[in-house]
Write an enzyme that holds these catalytic residues in place. Sequence first.
Site, PDB file in Angstrom:
ATOM      1  NE  ARG A   1      -4.515   3.138  -0.222  1.00 24.00           N
ATOM      2  CZ  ARG A   1      -5.629   2.513   0.125  1.00 24.00           C
ATOM      3  NH1 ARG A   1      -6.788   2.919  -0.356  1.00 24.00           N
ATOM      4  NH2 ARG A   1      -5.586   1.476   0.952  1.00 24.00           N
TER       5      ARG A   1
ATOM      6  CG  ASP B   1      -2.037   1.015   1.134  1.00 21.20           C
ATOM      7  OD1 ASP B   1      -1.876   2.007   0.398  1.00 21.20           O
ATOM      8  OD2 ASP B   1      -3.068   0.825   1.813  1.00 21.20           O
TER       9      ASP B   1
END
Length: 204
Positions: free
Chosen positions: A128, A126
């Site tokens: 982000r 991930d």
Amino acid sequence: MTIRFVESSKLPTPWGMFEMHGFEDTESGKEHVVLTMGDTDTDEPLLARIHSECLTGDALFSLRCDCGAQLQHAMHRIAMEGRGAIFYLRQEGRGIGLLNKIRAYHLQDCGADTVEANEQLGFGADMRDYSILKEMLKHLGAKSIRLMTNNPRKVQALEQLGIKVTERLPHQTGRNPHNVKYLSTKKGKLGHLFEDEDETGPQE
């Protein structure tokens, strides 16, 4: 990272009239939007969904994920409450971008799960970054949020930024035969919380 507010406009939708606020990340050039309904500048916690862009799910109706269903369900929940915000962040494929996401999909077609595919391409599970949210919330005047998410890491990331999350609201929807492995991987490897693994349908 510098976020600049650009302009706002009305956005009529099947769920009601939203206000669309445009923001630009002046470092990356990425453009983000926030959809709001009702008064956001109050002391009452704001019902919110932080939604990362998913072209395949949001616009092309892909059943490989639950993203499109989650976006629509968030709009419905906010409309029912009459007040809330959806932060639509341009972070396709958990931050790896659209073309790399297609590469990851190819690896998934060959047997990898969603985390393994990202890692085989040299990315983290991930990628982000939620730091842009602080200025967006400040612009809206929101003091705290009630977050629609199944991802406890998202809550933790926001709290580390000093954003007060008063409540995590389960946001389970969009389960289908094509994304069973995807949802299982999100639970097993990314720590997503599903209240009932056998039923993740809309909770209207």
